[in-house]
Design a protein around this motif. Sequence first.
Motif, short mmCIF file in Angstrom:
data_model
loop_
_atom_site.label_atom_id
_atom_site.label_comp_id
_atom_site.label_asym_id
_atom_site.label_seq_id
_atom_site.Cartn_x
_atom_site.Cartn_y
_atom_site.Cartn_z
N LYS A 1 1.83 11.19 -11.76
CA LYS A 1 1.24 10.28 -12.74
C LYS A 1 1.12 11.00 -14.08
O LYS A 1 0.72 12.17 -14.13
CB LYS A 1 -0.14 9.83 -12.25
N THR B 1 0.83 -1.20 0.00
CA THR B 1 0.00 0.00 0.00
C THR B 1 0.87 1.26 0.00
O THR B 1 2.06 1.21 0.30
CB THR B 1 -0.92 0.04 1.24
N ASP B 2 0.25 2.40 -0.34
CA ASP B 2 0.99 3.66 -0.33
C ASP B 2 1.56 3.96 1.05
O ASP B 2 2.67 4.42 1.19
CB ASP B 2 0.08 4.82 -0.77
N THR B 3 0.76 3.66 2.11
CA THR B 3 1.22 3.91 3.47
C THR B 3 2.42 3.03 3.80
O THR B 3 3.41 3.51 4.36
CB THR B 3 0.08 3.66 4.48
N ASN B 4 2.35 1.74 3.44
CA ASN B 4 3.47 0.83 3.69
C ASN B 4 4.70 1.24 2.89
O ASN B 4 5.82 1.18 3.40
CB ASN B 4 3.09 -0.61 3.35
N HIS B 5 4.49 1.66 1.64
CA HIS B 5 5.61 2.08 0.81
C HIS B 5 6.27 3.33 1.39
O HIS B 5 7.50 3.40 1.46
CB HIS B 5 5.14 2.35 -0.63
N ARG B 6 5.45 4.27 1.82
CA ARG B 6 5.99 5.50 2.42
C ARG B 6 6.77 5.18 3.69
O ARG B 6 7.89 5.67 3.89
CB ARG B 6 4.85 6.48 2.72
N TYR C 1 10.38 12.61 -7.47
CA TYR C 1 9.00 12.14 -7.58
C TYR C 1 8.41 12.66 -8.89
O TYR C 1 8.46 13.85 -9.17
CB TYR C 1 8.15 12.65 -6.40
#
Length: 115
Positions: A41, A2-7, A38
């Motif tokens: 998209k 997830t985005d949270t886990n990746h962050r 960064y």
Amino acid sequence: MTDTNHRTAMVKGLHDLAAFLEANPKVPVPRHGVTILYFPKRDTDAEMIIEVDRIATLLGTVTDPDDLVHGHYKACLAFGPVSYEALAILAARRAQHEADVSYSGCVVPDTTNAL
């Protein structure tokens, strides 16, 4: 992931790298700094500009108008030789790059006199 886990993993990795470099002063680091880059998209130029402007606000900075001549729209925040950049490569620049690389492999350099 997830985005949270990746962050979370990204932030931990940066802390771990900093701690490692601090604990191992013989390990060389780049002379010209490090950039976390960064890319928003891929979308219309207007949408990517909106995203970079949003990030510039979060960074407490403004975009650099000098980059527009190169087809880039960028916001940057530097921490000494380490920086965070949000960069949109606009459609005309992407098209020019595609045209430039379309000749890839068509021209072969003469290497008979190479060292």
